[in-house]
Design a protein around this motif. Structure first.
Motif, short mmCIF file in Angstrom:
data_model
loop_
_atom_site.label_atom_id
_atom_site.label_comp_id
_atom_site.label_asym_id
_atom_site.label_seq_id
_atom_site.Cartn_x
_atom_site.Cartn_y
_atom_site.Cartn_z
N PRO A 1 -32.23 -18.23 1.88
CA PRO A 1 -31.42 -19.35 2.93
C PRO A 1 -30.20 -17.86 3.08
O PRO A 1 -30.37 -18.41 4.52
N GLU A 2 -30.00 -17.26 2.76
CA GLU A 2 -29.28 -16.05 3.20
C GLU A 2 -30.26 -14.94 4.25
O GLU A 2 -29.33 -15.16 5.30
N SER A 3 -31.10 -15.13 4.11
CA SER A 3 -32.34 -14.28 5.00
C SER A 3 -31.63 -14.52 7.10
O SER A 3 -32.03 -14.25 7.64
N VAL A 4 -32.22 -16.53 6.63
CA VAL A 4 -32.88 -17.29 7.71
C VAL A 4 -31.82 -17.61 8.46
O VAL A 4 -31.45 -17.40 9.39
N TYR A 5 -30.10 -17.19 7.49
CA TYR A 5 -29.18 -17.78 8.66
C TYR A 5 -28.26 -16.35 8.57
O TYR A 5 -27.37 -16.48 10.09
N ASP A 6 -28.46 -15.01 7.91
CA ASP A 6 -27.60 -14.18 8.68
C ASP A 6 -28.88 -13.09 8.94
O ASP A 6 -28.14 -12.71 10.35
N HIS A 7 -30.27 -13.44 9.46
CA HIS A 7 -30.45 -12.43 10.28
C HIS A 7 -31.65 -13.59 10.47
O HIS A 7 -32.91 -13.39 10.78
N ASP B 1 -27.23 -5.32 19.33
CA ASP B 1 -27.76 -4.47 19.38
C ASP B 1 -29.10 -5.20 20.59
O ASP B 1 -29.00 -6.37 21.06
N GLY B 2 -29.97 -4.36 20.99
CA GLY B 2 -31.20 -5.32 21.82
C GLY B 2 -30.91 -3.91 22.90
O GLY B 2 -29.64 -3.22 23.19
N ASN B 3 -31.80 -4.16 23.70
CA ASN B 3 -32.23 -3.73 24.60
C ASN B 3 -31.20 -3.92 26.45
O ASN B 3 -31.23 -5.39 26.05
N ASP B 4 -31.23 -2.77 26.68
CA ASP B 4 -30.09 -3.28 28.21
C ASP B 4 -31.34 -4.46 28.94
O ASP B 4 -32.54 -4.24 28.91
N GLY B 5 -30.99 -5.77 29.39
CA GLY B 5 -30.48 -6.71 30.40
C GLY B 5 -30.63 -7.77 29.67
O GLY B 5 -29.84 -8.30 29.01
N LYS B 6 -31.19 -8.95 30.39
CA LYS B 6 -30.01 -10.10 30.04
C LYS B 6 -30.41 -10.66 28.99
O LYS B 6 -31.98 -9.98 28.51
N ALA B 7 -30.15 -11.44 28.65
CA ALA B 7 -30.32 -12.02 26.75
C ALA B 7 -29.22 -13.12 26.38
O ALA B 7 -28.26 -13.55 27.61
N VAL B 8 -29.67 -13.77 25.12
CA VAL B 8 -28.74 -14.65 25.08
C VAL B 8 -28.44 -14.39 24.48
O VAL B 8 -29.16 -13.61 22.99
N ALA B 9 -27.20 -14.60 23.68
CA ALA B 9 -26.52 -14.28 22.35
C ALA B 9 -25.69 -15.53 21.57
O ALA B 9 -25.25 -16.30 22.14
N PHE B 10 -25.86 -15.45 20.68
CA PHE B 10 -25.65 -16.41 19.32
C PHE B 10 -24.13 -15.99 18.62
O PHE B 10 -24.21 -14.72 17.97
N VAL B 11 -22.85 -16.84 18.59
CA VAL B 11 -21.77 -15.95 17.80
C VAL B 11 -21.10 -17.40 16.80
O VAL B 11 -21.13 -18.55 17.59
N ARG B 12 -21.35 -17.16 15.65
CA ARG B 12 -20.94 -18.86 14.61
C ARG B 12 -19.38 -18.72 15.24
O ARG B 12 -18.73 -17.38 15.31
N PRO B 13 -19.31 -19.74 14.91
CA PRO B 13 -17.07 -20.39 15.42
C PRO B 13 -16.22 -19.07 14.32
O PRO B 13 -15.43 -19.19 14.35
N PRO C 1 -15.66 -11.12 19.32
CA PRO C 1 -17.15 -11.82 18.27
C PRO C 1 -16.68 -10.62 17.42
O PRO C 1 -16.60 -9.11 17.57
N ARG C 2 -16.68 -10.96 15.76
CA ARG C 2 -17.04 -9.16 15.03
C ARG C 2 -18.66 -9.92 14.51
O ARG C 2 -19.36 -8.43 14.12
N HIS C 3 -19.00 -10.47 15.07
CA HIS C 3 -20.92 -10.22 15.07
C HIS C 3 -21.64 -10.49 16.33
O HIS C 3 -21.22 -11.86 16.42
N ILE C 4 -22.44 -10.48 17.11
CA ILE C 4 -23.17 -11.05 17.66
C ILE C 4 -24.93 -10.81 17.70
O ILE C 4 -25.17 -9.79 17.22
N ARG C 5 -25.81 -12.71 17.96
CA ARG C 5 -27.33 -12.33 17.46
C ARG C 5 -27.65 -11.87 19.18
O ARG C 5 -27.91 -12.89 19.67
N VAL C 6 -27.86 -11.10 19.58
CA VAL C 6 -28.93 -11.10 20.45
C VAL C 6 -30.09 -11.36 20.45
O VAL C 6 -31.11 -10.65 19.76
N PHE C 7 -30.51 -12.16 21.70
CA PHE C 7 -32.20 -12.31 21.84
C PHE C 7 -32.49 -11.90 23.77
O PHE C 7 -31.63 -12.28 24.57
N GLN C 8 -33.68 -11.23 23.92
CA GLN C 8 -33.24 -10.68 24.56
C GLN C 8 -33.34 -12.49 25.70
O GLN C 8 -34.45 -13.23 25.20
N ALA C 9 -33.87 -12.70 26.99
CA ALA C 9 -34.25 -13.66 27.80
C ALA C 9 -34.78 -14.28 27.63
O ALA C 9 -35.36 -15.56 27.38
#
Length: 353
Positions: free
Chosen positions: A221-227, A263-275, A340-348
């Protein structure tokens, strides 16, 4: 008993319910199959039980290929969402049913049946209701009796399909805590299906995230939520704010605004931040951060839930400790910077996939 799910696929007409699914479940583990309605999780559970057959792939129980074996020969207990208790039978007789209908050569003596049922009713803490009928029980009590009935035949594997789905929120919370305690006592390999993320994260040893018939991620549960490994997992688990922007030199940019380290390579991205991962900075005087205006505050319990509007009209949800929010002296209509204190980034392209 360990469960090995090897390359399972299942199709109903043109609809592909499962697409090359493989999962290894060690003996004694409690695993949640989690995903939205229609993702294939219940179909997979029924294939493990032998109530459905896969188009291809194997189900191995303790290393033994049971793919073509009938459900009654798999030593599997199954608990349905809607209890499936016999209304005309007492609680005691419901639990004893599976033992009494065994072939004669496998059927325990009646004295042994009575001893086993009494022990199981004590285990689910309902021995005092043995003479009652299902209609005289609450929903939570009926579900515990259904679980006792599944355990009566001493299954090597316990499968539960949305076991608490028909119950109200308070009873669900009590029962999932109870299920975790019960599992820690009996250590039977268990797999349960749920679309309730809180349930999966609270109860299971590991979570299997399924989407459109495919496994997206497997982990604690911890790994799928945090990573989260994919945008689907990030978006599905817990509340999140989704941003479309770009990464430049380790920073997330939304339009002309530099929002925070990413984190992530330069370029278009989608980012998720929890409330709960935002910091609120009063005013717009500083440069770094995302400008927003507070449009609504719900301050109930230990947290303040804040809804804000970005300059482009998109809404953002923020959650901070109520006492911390009070010290900021902010309210509806005030302007703030979101950091945001933490941003989860995925390439677009990951989002498009």
């Amino acid at each position: 008993m360990s469960i090995a799910i090897r390359n399972i696929s299942k199709q109903f007409g043109a609809f592909k319910a499962l697409d090359d699914v493989s999962i290894e479940i060690p003996s004694g583990e409690l695993v949640a199959l989690l995903g939205p309605s229609g993702c294939g999780k219940t179909t997979l559970l029924r294939i493990i039980a032998g109530l459905e057959y896969a188009d291809q792939g194997q189900i191995l129980l303790a290393g033994d290929d049971t793919s073509a074996r009938h459900a009654r020969d798999r030593q599997v207990g199954f608990v349905f969402q809607h209890y499936a208790l016999f209304r005309h039978m007492s609680v005691f007789d419901n639990v004893a049913f599976g033992l009494r209908v065994k072939p004669r050569r496998y059927r325990p003596a009646e004295a042994e049946i009575r001893r086993r049922v009494k022990r199981l009713l004590e285990l689910v803490q309902l021995d005092w209701l043995a003479d009652r009928y299902p209609t005289q029980l609450s929903g939570g009590q009926r579900q515990r009796i259904a679980l006792a009935r599944a355990l009566a035949v001493e299954p090597k594997v316990l499968l539960l399909d949305e076991p608490f789905g028909a119950l109200d929120a308070k009873v669900r919370k009590e029962l999932r805590r109870w299920l975790r305690q019960l599992h820690d006592e009996i250590h039977v390999t268990s797999v349960f299906v749920t679309h309730d993320q809180e349930e999966a994260l609270e109860v299971s040893d590991r979570v299997v995230l399924i989407n459109k018939g495919k496994v997206e991620q497997i982990g604690t549960p911890e790994s799928v939520y945090d990573h989260p490994a994919t945008p689907f997992v990030a978006n599905f688990l817990g509340s999140v704010n989704l941003f479309h922007g770009r990464v430049e030199d380790g920073q997330l940019h939304l339009g002309e605004h530099q929002v925070g380290a990413a984190d992530g390579n330069d370029g278009k991205a989608v980012a998720f931040v929890r409330p709960h991962e935002f910091e609120l900075v009063p005013g717009w005087a500083e440069r770094d951060g995302l400008p927003a205006t507070i449009v609504r505050v719900v301050s109930v319990g230990p947290s303040a839930q804040i809804e804000l509007s970005r300059s482009d009209g998109e809404l953002v949800e923020v959650s901070i400790a109520r006492d911390s929010f009070r010290l900021l002296g902010l309210g509806k209509g005030d302007q703030v910077l979101l950091r945001p204190r933490h941003i989860r980034v995925f390439q677009a392209e990951a989002q498009a996939a």
